[in-house]
Structures are given as structure tokens and as C-alpha cells.
Design a protein around this motif. Sequence first.
Motif, PDB file in Angstrom:
ATOM      1  N   VAL A   2       0.699  -1.015   0.151  1.00  0.00           N
ATOM      2  CA  VAL A   2       0.045   0.109   0.011  1.00  0.00           C
ATOM      3  C   VAL A   2       0.785   1.245   0.029  1.00  0.00           C
ATOM      4  CG1 VAL A   2      -2.045  -1.113   1.064  1.00  0.00           C
ATOM      5  CG2 VAL A   2      -0.373  -0.078   2.712  1.00  0.00           C
ATOM      6  N   TRP A   3       2.316   1.140   0.200  1.00  0.00           N
ATOM      7  CA  TRP A   3       3.162   2.213   0.280  1.00  0.00           C
ATOM      8  C   TRP A   3       4.503   1.883   0.038  1.00  0.00           C
ATOM      9  CZ3 TRP A   3       2.501   7.422   0.448  1.00  0.00           C
ATOM     10  CH2 TRP A   3       3.449   8.441   0.985  1.00  0.00           C
ATOM     11  N   VAL A   4       5.110   2.748  -0.535  1.00  0.00           N
ATOM     12  CA  VAL A   4       6.621   2.724  -1.045  1.00  0.00           C
ATOM     13  C   VAL A   4       7.146   4.025  -0.705  1.00  0.00           C
ATOM     14  CG1 VAL A   4       8.250   2.208  -2.875  1.00  0.00           C
ATOM     15  CG2 VAL A   4       5.992   1.081  -3.087  1.00  0.00           C
ATOM     16  N   GLN A   5       8.328   3.984  -0.019  1.00  0.00           N
ATOM     17  CA  GLN A   5       8.966   4.820   0.323  1.00  0.00           C
ATOM     18  C   GLN A   5      10.609   4.642   0.371  1.00  0.00           C
ATOM     19  OE1 GLN A   5       7.747   6.333   4.017  1.00  0.00           O
ATOM     20  NE2 GLN A   5       9.746   5.719   5.112  1.00  0.00           N
ATOM     21  N   GLY A   6      11.488   5.514   0.372  1.00  0.00           N
ATOM     22  CA  GLY A   6      13.124   5.128   0.414  1.00  0.00           C
ATOM     23  C   GLY A   6      13.415   4.645   1.835  1.00  0.00           C
ATOM     24  N   ASN A   7      14.603   4.223   1.906  1.00  0.00           N
ATOM     25  CA  ASN A   7      15.156   3.978   3.194  1.00  0.00           C
ATOM     26  C   ASN A   7      15.329   5.359   4.241  1.00  0.00           C
ATOM     27  OD1 ASN A   7      16.588   3.202   5.535  1.00  0.00           O
ATOM     28  ND2 ASN A   7      17.997   1.834   4.212  1.00  0.00           N
ATOM     29  N   PRO A   8      14.673   5.418   5.304  1.00  0.00           N
ATOM     30  CA  PRO A   8      14.968   6.702   6.032  1.00  0.00           C
ATOM     31  C   PRO A   8      16.426   6.686   6.603  1.00  0.00           C
ATOM     32  CG  PRO A   8      13.469   4.955   7.111  1.00  0.00           C
ATOM     33  CD  PRO A   8      13.833   4.470   5.981  1.00  0.00           C
ATOM     34  N   HIS A   9      17.009   5.709   6.588  1.00  0.00           N
ATOM     35  CA  HIS A   9      18.428   5.772   7.504  1.00  0.00           C
ATOM     36  C   HIS A   9      19.408   5.931   6.292  1.00  0.00           C
ATOM     37  CE1 HIS A   9      16.799   4.097  10.809  1.00  0.00           C
ATOM     38  NE2 HIS A   9      16.241   2.981  10.152  1.00  0.00           N
ATOM     39  N   SER A  16      13.312   9.755  -0.109  1.00  0.00           N
ATOM     40  CA  SER A  16      12.967   9.982  -1.540  1.00  0.00           C
ATOM     41  C   SER A  16      13.025   8.810  -2.335  1.00  0.00           C
ATOM     42  CB  SER A  16      14.058  11.073  -2.094  1.00  0.00           C
ATOM     43  OG  SER A  16      13.838  12.244  -1.025  1.00  0.00           O
ATOM     44  N   LEU A  17      12.270   8.934  -3.605  1.00  0.00           N
ATOM     45  CA  LEU A  17      12.383   7.647  -4.309  1.00  0.00           C
ATOM     46  C   LEU A  17      12.762   8.042  -5.641  1.00  0.00           C
ATOM     47  CD1 LEU A  17       9.420   5.672  -3.485  1.00  0.00           C
ATOM     48  CD2 LEU A  17      11.576   4.913  -3.076  1.00  0.00           C
ATOM     49  N   CYS A  18      13.361   7.360  -6.575  1.00  0.00           N
ATOM     50  CA  CYS A  18      13.773   7.730  -8.013  1.00  0.00           C
ATOM     51  C   CYS A  18      12.344   7.468  -8.834  1.00  0.00           C
ATOM     52  CB  CYS A  18      14.844   6.845  -8.724  1.00  0.00           C
ATOM     53  SG  CYS A  18      14.481   5.205  -8.790  1.00  0.00           S
ATOM     54  N   ALA A  19      12.264   7.985 -10.090  1.00  0.00           N
ATOM     55  CA  ALA A  19      10.919   7.761 -10.611  1.00  0.00           C
ATOM     56  C   ALA A  19      10.686   6.042 -10.727  1.00  0.00           C
ATOM     57  CB  ALA A  19      11.152   8.203 -12.161  1.00  0.00           C
ATOM     58  N   LYS A  20      11.508   5.250 -10.906  1.00  0.00           N
ATOM     59  CA  LYS A  20      11.168   4.000 -10.993  1.00  0.00           C
ATOM     60  C   LYS A  20      10.646   3.313  -9.641  1.00  0.00           C
ATOM     61  CE  LYS A  20      14.381   1.379 -12.890  1.00  0.00           C
ATOM     62  NZ  LYS A  20      15.258   0.676 -13.261  1.00  0.00           N
ATOM     63  N   GLY A  21      11.309   3.781  -8.621  1.00  0.00           N
ATOM     64  CA  GLY A  21      10.545   3.573  -7.286  1.00  0.00           C
ATOM     65  C   GLY A  21       9.411   4.027  -7.002  1.00  0.00           C
ATOM     66  N   SER A  22       9.072   5.408  -7.626  1.00  0.00           N
ATOM     67  CA  SER A  22       7.801   6.065  -7.311  1.00  0.00           C
ATOM     68  C   SER A  22       6.572   5.186  -7.803  1.00  0.00           C
ATOM     69  CB  SER A  22       7.997   7.491  -7.872  1.00  0.00           C
ATOM     70  OG  SER A  22       8.812   8.178  -6.948  1.00  0.00           O
ATOM     71  N   ALA A  23       7.114   4.634  -9.120  1.00  0.00           N
ATOM     72  CA  ALA A  23       6.121   3.691  -9.817  1.00  0.00           C
ATOM     73  C   ALA A  23       5.806   2.405  -9.296  1.00  0.00           C
ATOM     74  CB  ALA A  23       6.488   4.009 -11.291  1.00  0.00           C
ATOM     75  N   GLY A  24       6.354   2.037  -8.229  1.00  0.00           N
ATOM     76  CA  GLY A  24       6.501   0.679  -7.647  1.00  0.00           C
ATOM     77  C   GLY A  24       4.874   0.197  -7.511  1.00  0.00           C
ATOM     78  N   LEU A  25       4.203   1.113  -7.046  1.00  0.00           N
ATOM     79  CA  LEU A  25       2.717   0.570  -7.015  1.00  0.00           C
ATOM     80  C   LEU A  25       2.136   0.108  -8.245  1.00  0.00           C
ATOM     81  CD1 LEU A  25       1.329   2.640  -3.917  1.00  0.00           C
ATOM     82  CD2 LEU A  25       1.671   0.156  -3.864  1.00  0.00           C
ATOM     83  N   ALA A  26       2.137   1.224  -8.984  1.00  0.00           N
ATOM     84  CA  ALA A  26       1.636   0.887 -10.377  1.00  0.00           C
ATOM     85  C   ALA A  26       2.135  -0.538 -11.138  1.00  0.00           C
ATOM     86  CB  ALA A  26       2.071   2.010 -11.435  1.00  0.00           C
ATOM     87  N   PHE A  27       3.615  -0.839 -10.807  1.00  0.00           N
ATOM     88  CA  PHE A  27       4.038  -1.868 -11.498  1.00  0.00           C
ATOM     89  C   PHE A  27       3.493  -2.950 -10.856  1.00  0.00           C
ATOM     90  CE2 PHE A  27       8.290   0.498 -12.573  1.00  0.00           C
ATOM     91  CZ  PHE A  27       7.858   0.572 -13.979  1.00  0.00           C
ATOM     92  N   GLU A  28       3.137  -3.140  -9.475  1.00  0.00           N
ATOM     93  CA  GLU A  28       2.643  -4.203  -8.789  1.00  0.00           C
ATOM     94  C   GLU A  28       0.934  -4.374  -9.162  1.00  0.00           C
ATOM     95  OE1 GLU A  28       2.779  -7.620  -6.744  1.00  0.00           O
ATOM     96  OE2 GLU A  28       4.427  -6.293  -7.301  1.00  0.00           O
ATOM     97  N   TYR A  29       0.219  -3.218  -9.094  1.00  0.00           N
ATOM     98  CA  TYR A  29      -1.339  -3.376  -8.986  1.00  0.00           C
ATOM     99  C   TYR A  29      -1.686  -2.502 -10.314  1.00  0.00           C
ATOM    100  CZ  TYR A  29      -0.602  -4.979  -4.390  1.00  0.00           C
ATOM    101  OH  TYR A  29       0.087  -5.671  -3.402  1.00  0.00           O
ATOM    102  N   GLY A  30      -2.437  -3.132 -11.250  1.00  0.00           N
ATOM    103  CA  GLY A  30      -3.442  -2.480 -12.200  1.00  0.00           C
ATOM    104  C   GLY A  30      -2.730  -1.922 -13.183  1.00  0.00           C
ATOM    105  N   ASP A  31      -1.337  -1.970 -13.372  1.00  0.00           N
ATOM    106  CA  ASP A  31      -0.724  -1.251 -14.607  1.00  0.00           C
ATOM    107  C   ASP A  31      -0.931  -2.106 -15.857  1.00  0.00           C
ATOM    108  OD1 ASP A  31       0.804   0.139 -16.115  1.00  0.00           O
ATOM    109  OD2 ASP A  31       2.584  -0.502 -15.170  1.00  0.00           O
TER     110      ASP A  31
END
Length: 132
Positions: A2-9, A16-31
Motif C-alpha cells: 500500500v505504500w513505497v518509500q525510500g530507506n529513512p536511514h 525520496s525515491l527515483c522515478a522507477k521507485g515511485s512507480a512501484g505501486l503501479a508496477f505491482e497493481y493494475g498497470d
Amino acid sequence: MVWVQGNPHDKAIGTSLCAKGSAGLAFEYGDDQRPQTPLIRMGPRGGGQWRRASWDEALDYIADKLKDTIEAFGGRGIALSDRGGFFNDLTRTFVQALGSPNYFNHDAGCGGNVHNAARSIYGFGHEGSYST
């Protein structure tokens, strides 16, 4: 998921996420824009003309293209880039088996450029752009 974010450490970019990381949910569900099977281009590059192919056909197609490239330009006519990480020995071995030394990874195309840009602008690399 339900949520993707970068490593807080991560001291460099935090959550922060790169464009590919930001698209993680779309890649997994309903793309429905992401290919679900191998595709082979049928028209000119950029023409958007594709047909579905089986995995066997797609792998044979790639093998034929690699063979044609090696026959025309030698093994050095092949270059391979990947994300890098723990398992890059497999991709390195593959490209070397084709007779090419031309392997590079994400750091060569992205991380290295960020470092050089920071050095040219700030006088130090990106590792010095955050406090510890």
C-alpha cells in the motif's frame, strides 16, 4: 503493498525515491500499460507497432540479434548495463561470454554523474553533501 518509500536511514536521499521507485505501486497493481508478455516490434522504431510473442520466440529473436551483431561488429559490439548489486556476476559473465568487455551498471550512468556534478558545483562529491 500500500505504500513505497525510500530507506529513512539513507543519509544521501532519505525517504525520496527515483522515478522507477515511485512507480512501484503501479508496477505491482493494475498497470495495464505495462507489457504482460514479450513483444516484438513490427514497424519502425518509435512507431508503436508491436505484436505479442511467446517466451521461446522472444528468446530466439534476441539470440539471433546478438549473433547478427557479433558477426557484424565482433563481441565488442555488445554492451550490457544493469542495476548492479549482489548478482552482477551473472550479467558480467554473460557479456564476457559474448566476447565483450562492455559491462556497466547504474553507478556508471547515474551515481557517478551525480558525484561529478556535485564535485563541479560544490567542490566535493555527493558523499559530502549531507551531514553524518
